[in-house]
Design an enzyme around this catalytic site. Structure first.
Site, PDB file in Angstrom:
ATOM      1  N   GLY A   1      17.166 -13.444 -35.443  1.00  8.22           N
ATOM      2  CA  GLY A   1      16.938 -13.311 -34.001  1.00  8.22           C
ATOM      3  C   GLY A   1      18.221 -13.433 -33.196  1.00  8.22           C
ATOM      4  O   GLY A   1      19.319 -13.556 -33.754  1.00  8.22           O
TER       5      GLY A   1
ATOM      6  N   CYS B   1      19.196 -13.673 -50.399  1.00 10.10           N
ATOM      7  CA  CYS B   1      18.043 -14.410 -49.867  1.00 10.10           C
ATOM      8  C   CYS B   1      18.349 -15.902 -49.901  1.00 10.10           C
ATOM      9  O   CYS B   1      18.575 -16.465 -50.968  1.00 10.10           O
ATOM     10  CB  CYS B   1      16.780 -14.126 -50.674  1.00 10.10           C
ATOM     11  SG  CYS B   1      15.386 -15.135 -50.101  1.00 10.10           S
TER      12      CYS B   1
END
Lengths: 320, 269
Positions: A221, A134
């Site tokens: 994305g 993360c």
């Protein structure tokens, strides 16, 4: 002539899936949020949002910036803590029509092991993803995935805490992802998720300040897809365990790039924010793609664009 | 567990009106959505083509057969939506969010709307007017041209107080300045930019009037799955997610899922 049905099922390090699609951690809630908008019986698995040992409030707002070809996020692992999650949220997921993958995060080797232990004890959880990558927590969140030795120690500890399939999620923000992947495999990972978000930031030119409350965030994305495809390609040449390829997949063609690079299954995250029906559509289109080429199973094409690729499944496929 | 995609609406554009340059009202044939939509709720509109995310839009208007969305063209995704023409398809997810709580609403209500916030308050005004309430709309924008759809509110029976930054219509200044100097209502509803909502909350608190604020924020999923749109609430709020207590008694609720409408007295922003 009637064609036999195409087999889209895959096995990701012991996690058996009817469809080769996993809903990316942090993008899909517990799955219940998406049930009114998607057919959860036509996706492979749901990866839950990462849990830490203690509750976390997450990062300051703003946490999201839409960019021309993707999304910057810095949520900061907001979660109620693993105990709450297991008792109140995971316990309610028994009726889900697809497998649920828990996701463990932490700030120390011991914390990862404890969270894995709790997930291991939950019957609703079919596998565990180890989120060692993360990019959005202040200190050492991503450090684990950026250092081969730390990766090895945290994966060993997690391995000792669970017998369930262990999927280690790697960071693209490294010099040599193949070296990290090898350490994760050697330390006992059953599969690898490749990749987490790419670090990035955006600046507000009116206010002269970073747009994210956390300054830095993770980019997902379509913008990161070529980065992720190369990472899968390189990791697939370095390890024998299955790979979940992810990073900007929005249609079957995108998914096929990852599969041909060496991924056994794909993760779908940001595309669910465009249209929750994307994963179902990808499954349908993958079946059509295979049928049009007289192929029977998605597993037949794993790694076919990668000359240096050889998992046990692939060698078996070649022999057959 | 429901497995049917029951809140996906494959609609068709039946009318497109440009309220002013850059502000579009799209009306869609969507009887199922219209039947269940409540004031203050929103939808996620899926722009056709290569967009990377859906767009959260307030449900502006509804009748038995259709819903309308009002939006400002502000970027790539809203530009694609603004290019839609009657007859073209548009997929909407929703209705989403809690909406305004108008049960047992008093008979004197002020609605404060700033800019595109106007898109989320018409249905509330209509419902209150139907119930016999006096509804005053305090409506602010940068300039008179952007005070769109005034006639719609006026013809429905709203009293309207205007404010513009440049003084081209109504009071020159903030719409909340107009609210502060007005006779206080028994309930305030508001939707608009965060500074306007904060000022509204301050006015409501000092006058001891309940206020429901519809918050604007950037969404990713819009359905509660990503935790990208949170706002701090007091732990005791009925809208607080059922999380363990934190030391300071604050929780962070999702604007898209627990909101977008929050009680002003429970926000800790």
């Amino acid at each position: 002539m009637v064609r036999p049905p195409v087999d889209l099922s895959v096995n990701v390090g012991g996690l058996a899936l009817r469809y080769p699609t996993l809903m990316g951690s942090g993008c899909y809630g517990t799955g219940a949020e998406f049930a009114p908008f998607a057919d959860l019986s036509r996706i492979g698995a749901i990866v839950l949002k990462s849990a830490t040992l203690a509750p976390r409030l997450g990062n300051a707002m703003p946490r999201l910036v839409h960019t021309p070809a993707g999304l910057l996020n810095a949520i900061g692992l907001q979660n109620p803590g693993i105990d709450w999650l297991v008792e109140h949220e995971i316990a309610a997921l028994g009726g889900m029509p697809c497998p649920i993958v828990g996701s463990a995060a932490g700030f120390s080797v011991d914390e990862y092991a404890q969270v894995c232990g709790r997930l291991d004890a939950s019957p609703e959880i079919s596998a565990i993803e180890l989120n060692i990558s993360c990019p959005n927590v202040a200190s050492e969140g991503e450090t684990f995935a950026c250092d081969a030795n730390l990766t090895a120690s945290v994966v060993r500890a997690a391995r000792a805490a669970t017998r369930k399939p262990l999927i280690v999620k790697l960071s693209p923000n490294v010099t040599d992802i193949a070296a990290i992947a090898r350490e994760a495999e050697r330390a006992g990972a059953d599969a690898l998720a490749v990749v987490n978000t790419v670090r990035g930031m955006a600046i507000d030119v009116e206010r002269w300040e970073p747009r994210l409350g956390n300054v830095a965030g993770g980019l997902s994305g379509p913008a990161i897809r070529p980065i992720a495809v190369l990472a899968v390609y390189e990791v697939a040449r370095a390890v024998r365990i299955p790979i979940v390829g992810q990073g900007g997949i929005a249609n079957a063609s995108d998914a096929l790039e990852f599969i041909l690079a060496g991924a056994s299954a794909v993760g779908i995250g940001t595309a669910n924010f465009l249209d929750p029906r994307v994963p179902e559509r990808i499954a349908v289109e993958l079946a059509e793609y295979l049928a049009s080429r007289n192929l029977r199973a998605i597993s037949e094409i794993v790694g076919r664009a990668n000359a240096g690729f050889a998992t046990p499944e692939q060698r078996e496929g070649d022999a057959g | 567990m429901a497995v049917s995609a029951s809140r996906v609406h494959e609609t068709r554009v039946v009318a497109r009106i440009e309220a002013t340059a850059g502000v579009v009202v799209l009306r869609m044939q969507a009887p199922e959505l219209a039947a269940i939509a409540r004031p203050g709720q929103f939808v996620m509109a899926i722009p056709p083509g290569e967009a990377s995310a859906a767009v959260a839009l307030g449900l502006y208007d509804a009748d038995a057969e259709s819903v309308s969305l009002l939006f400002f063209v502000a970027g790539k995704r809203t530009k694609v939506l603004a290019a839609l023409r009657p007859g073209e398809p548009l997929v909407l997810l929703g209705p989403l969010g809690n909406g305004f709580d108008l049960r047992d609403a008093p008979k004197d209500v002020a609605i404060v709307a700033g800019g595109v916030g106007i898109a989320s308050v018409l249905l509330a005004a209509l419902e209150l007017l139907r119930a016999g309430a006096r509804v005053r709309l305090f409506y602010g924008a940068r300039t008179a041209r952007l005070l769109v759809e005034r006639e719609r509110f006026a013809s429905a029976g709203c009293e309207i107080v205007l404010a513009t930054d440049d003084g081209t219509a109504g009071l020159r200044g903030f719409v909340t300045d107009a609210l502060a100097s007005a006779h206080m209502p028994a309930l305030i509803l508001a939707c608009g930019p965060t500074p306007m909502l904060r000022a509204t909350a301050t006015i409501a608190a000092s006058a001891n009037v309940p206020a429901q604020l519809a918050l604007e924020e950037t969404f990713a999923c819009g359905v509660g799955g990503c935790w990208g749109c949170v706002v701090p609430l007091v732990q005791e709020s009925a809208q607080a997610p059922h999380f363990p207590k934190t030391r300071d008694g604050i929780v962070r609720a999702r604007i898209c899922a627990e909101g977008p409408v929050f009680s002003a007295s429970e926000l800790r922003w």
